[in-house]
Scaffold this active site. Structure first.
Site, short mmCIF file in Angstrom:
data_model
loop_
_atom_site.label_atom_id
_atom_site.label_comp_id
_atom_site.label_asym_id
_atom_site.label_seq_id
_atom_site.Cartn_x
_atom_site.Cartn_y
_atom_site.Cartn_z
CG ASP A 21 -2.20 0.84 0.92
OD1 ASP A 21 -2.16 1.67 -0.01
OD2 ASP A 21 -3.21 0.70 1.63
C1 NOJ Z 1 -4.01 3.91 0.17
C2 NOJ Z 1 -5.23 3.04 0.35
O1 NOJ Z 1 -5.15 2.37 1.58
C3 NOJ Z 1 -5.43 2.02 -0.76
O2 NOJ Z 1 -6.70 1.46 -0.59
C4 NOJ Z 1 -5.28 2.65 -2.10
O3 NOJ Z 1 -5.50 1.68 -3.11
C5 NOJ Z 1 -3.92 3.27 -2.22
N1 NOJ Z 1 -3.76 4.29 -1.20
C6 NOJ Z 1 -3.67 3.89 -3.58
O4 NOJ Z 1 -4.48 4.97 -3.76
#
Ligand code: NOJ
Length: 726
Positions: A267
């Protein structure tokens, strides 16, 4: 003869330098590719990379149009010495340009086919803009409405989440990603992100393996089984170890037990955050830990780019390990069709042709209608279309900010407000609009109350539009209080007191505490964040052109103190006896100041039709280990309106070797029942559906008697039982 994928990847991999391989394992934000080198000097310094490094990056997240995607990709293809196309990824969660209801609302539809259709529409729109991969489905199991990301899940039930998540994969990927109009999917956030302690985002999760395997893991697995080629570990630590560096989750369960050989992407900054979580002393250790847990791509930070080469040189990471990750990435690029067409048919013309079209708006409107849940109706709804004077009151009456968080390229100004929708439906009506108050948390101004009350007094019917701001739910948006923000409840009380023909429309991204509202409002319709066509859907539902059929996907507590609250809670030794839930029972499992039950339970939702369960028949009452029971449920629509019903079958295992939930959803089907007709719904019960994880984590069922009912949580309408034979 055309090269096979294996041959192609082998040949390409052999050409790459170690640094180029690591470039493939890095994903950067789109801004790095869209701004000039001079503008990026500072950001480059922070990342510890050069403009030259940018040429070998493997993927990018967030580009906003076909024009941008084509420009970035074509420049990259020129600059990259190996001309390897980049994967373009984005969070296409509930629509790309045409926004459909938030996932929690889609959960309320209990309709996987609808989810598939909407996801397919989103894939077409996003693909036209050059997106290859979406960070969807998000199937984190949730029990605590304080957590803002409950809006991204399909609710509190594992089966519902599994089916809806699989439907998203099917919808986005179609017959296979790698063709224009489809996107590859990425399952997230593995694992147990929704278990954040106290509902506070990014907080730690402490969970037994039994609970994890039974409730949290199956939906991720269902999405992988449906064909998702990517997975994202979660931000949280689980039992002391952040998921990105959690060998049990990543190596043992995901790669080992499940045999997942697709791409794992961290993430955003999750590798970097291993340091703030205190499990890595520096960048090198953070990179090493993620690498050893099979994380193929680092999102947003550049610890791989800056540390992995040295780790290979020092013999701590082998080049074979790097190659394995790069093979997976190149394989995904191949499957996405990038080596044939790196643009996948994206173009500005195609965007115009296929985004925000009449057809897509129609799909979004149907979805918004099917996700709405009628929570209360003292007979005021549907309103007559003959009404002359309508008062539209509340902060969401004229607002177009009702599409919800994670709106990709959707724009508030392209959405239909409730006022727009009512005007579209009833052009001849006299409509007074008064905001009445704010929906912000710290706004308590009642200055407009008198105007709202006057408008209500002078109207034939009142539509009160209240809720949470759309950015009060989503990532990083936890709340400790689940009431309507500001003085909205007070506004509702004042307005309902002067006009009994009032319906409240709710706009929110999580279950709220609506105990006060429930007392004062004659009718309540939960719209969630309904997307681009929310206002048209709301008007049709209010005036009877559409019939509400959504049901609650996540318990609405009576008080925030009940959180976490969920329908399938385990039995206790001192359960509350039947009777008034709000009456305290000494030395029973309950509260002295609140009942145990939620205000609106899982599976609950009213309709303008009136349904009656007529019968539930089992073709046998004995189930063998490899046999099945056919359950036939007859349900009548006793009204003169066609209506859809989410028929839900629940079971309970009264004696087992571990404590079992008081009820569990076994199966569900959404059916349209024409006015005056009876529908026959069939379910099949087999032994694997009765299995659970025992205290020692063995997975099995227990022979013996099982109770069965149709209805909704805590509300059996018809009961029966059967015996599972040894
Ligand atoms: C953080 C989020 O937790 C995740 O769900 C998302 O896909 C990513 N950022 C990318 O935007």
């Amino acid at each position: 003869m055309k090269q096979t994928k294996k041959e192609f990847i082998k040949e390409l991999l052999a050409k790459l330098t170690l640094r180029e391989k690591i470039g493939q394992m890095t994903q950067l934000n789109g801004r790095y590719f869209c701004e000039t080198e001079a503008e990026l000097t500072g950001p480059f310094e922070k990342l510890g990379i050069s403009a030259k490094d940018l040429a070998m990056i493997g993927s990018v997240l967030y580009l906003s149009s076909a024009e941008e995607a084509i420009a970035v990709q074509s420049k990259h293809l020129e600059d990259d010495p190996n001309h390897i196309p980049m994967l373009i990824m984005m969070d296409v969660i509930h629509g790309y340009r045409t926004i459909f209801p938030i996932p929690l609302a889609m959960g309320a539809s209990f309709d996987p086919d609808l989810m598939e259709q909407c996801s397919q529409m989103a894939a077409k729109e996003a693909s036209a803009s050059g997106v290859h991969v979406t960070f969807t489905p998000m199937v984190d199991y949730v029990r605590d409405a304080r957590w803002g990301r409950v809006m991204e899940t399909m609710g509190e039930d594992t089966l519902l989440n599994s089916r809806m998540g699989a439907a998203q994969v099917k919808g986005f990927q179609g017959d296979g990603y790698g063709r224009p109009g489809s996107l590859a999917t990425c399952v997230k956030h593995f694992a147990a992100y929704g278990g954040a302690e106290a509902g506070r985002d990014y907080n730690m999760v402490e969970i037994s393996e039994r609970l994890l395997r039974e409730y949290y893991l199956p939906a991720y697995k269902a999405c992988l089984d449906a064909g998702a080629p990517m997975l994202m570990p979660s931000f949280n630590s689980m039992n002391g170890v952040p998921s990105t560096a959690n060998s049990f989750l990543m190596n043992q369960v995901l790669r080992g037990e499940w045999g997942f050989d697709g791409v794992v992407i961290s993430d955003y900054w999750a590798i970097k955050e291993l340091i703030s979580q205190g499990v890595a002393k520096d960048n090198r250790e953070a990179a090493l830990k993620a690498m050893k847990c099979g994380c193929d791509v680092e999102m947003a930070s550049t610890y791989y780019l800056n540390e992995l080469e040295k780790l290979v040189r020092d013999g701590v990471v082998s080049e074979a390990e790097i190659d394995r990750s790069v093979e997976r990435i190149l394989s995904l690029k191949w499957d996405c069709g990038l080596f044939e067409d790196p643009y996948q048919g994206a173009s500005s013309e195609k965007e115009v042709e296929c985004q925000l079209t009449k057809e897509n708006r129609a799909i979004a409107e149907t979805a918004a209608e099917k996700c709405a849940v009628l929570l209360k109706n003292d007979g005021v709804l549907p309103f007559s279309k003959q009404v002359k004077k309508i008062a539209l009151i509340g902060p969401f009456a004229e607002s177009r900010s009702i599409i919800g968080n994670w709106r990709a390229n959707g724009k508030d100004e392209e959405a239909v407000s409730v006022a727009d929708g009512v005007r579209n439906l009833l052009p001849g009506a006299e409509i007074a609009v008064v905001q009445g108050c704010s929906a912000e948390l710290d706004q308590f101004d009642e200055g407009e109350f008198p105007a709202a009350i006057d408008a209500a007094k002078n109207a034939d019917v009142v539509i009160l539009c209240v809720g949470e701001q759309q950015d009060y739910s989503g990532e990083g948006k936890s709340r400790v209080d689940l009431k309507l923000p500001g003085v909205q409840e007070k506004l509702c009380e004042a307005v309902c007191a002067v006009n009994p023909n009032t319906a409240v429309l709710l706009f929110n991204g999580r279950p709220l505490v609506l105990t006060g509202l429930h007392k004062c409002a004659p009718a309540i319709l939960e719209m969630w964040f309904p997307g681009t066509e929310g206002g048209n859907a709301a008007a049709k539902l209010l005036f009877g052109d559409a019939n509400p059929c959504g049901v609650i996907p996540m318990s609405f507590p009576k008080s925030v103190g009940q959180c976490p609250i969920y329908y399938n809670h385990p039995s206790t030794g001192r359960p509350k006896k039947a009777g008034d839930d709000d009456v305290f029972q000494p030395f029973h499992s309950n509260y002295i100041d609140c009942g145990n039950l939620p205000l609106y339970p899982f599976g609950y939702g009213l309709s303008y039709s009136s349904f009656r369960y007529e019968s539930m028949e089992l073709d046998t009452h004995e189930l063998t280990k490899d046999g099945q029971i056919k359950v036939t449920v007859k349900i009548a629509n006793q009204s003169d309106r066609d209506g859809e019903k989410a028929v839900q079958l629940y079971f309970h295992d009264p004696v087992a070797s571990s404590v079992r939930p008081v009820q569990s959803l076994l199966d569900f089907k959404k059916v349209l029942i024409p006015a005056g007709k009876t529908a026959k719904v069939e379910f099949t019960i087999t032994e694997p559906q009765l299995r659970y994880y025992d205290a020692d984590c063995s997975y099995h069922s227990d022979p013996g008697d099982f109770d069965l009912f149709v209805g909704y949580a805590d509300h059996p309408e018809l009961k029966d039982s059967f015996r599972l034979l040894d």
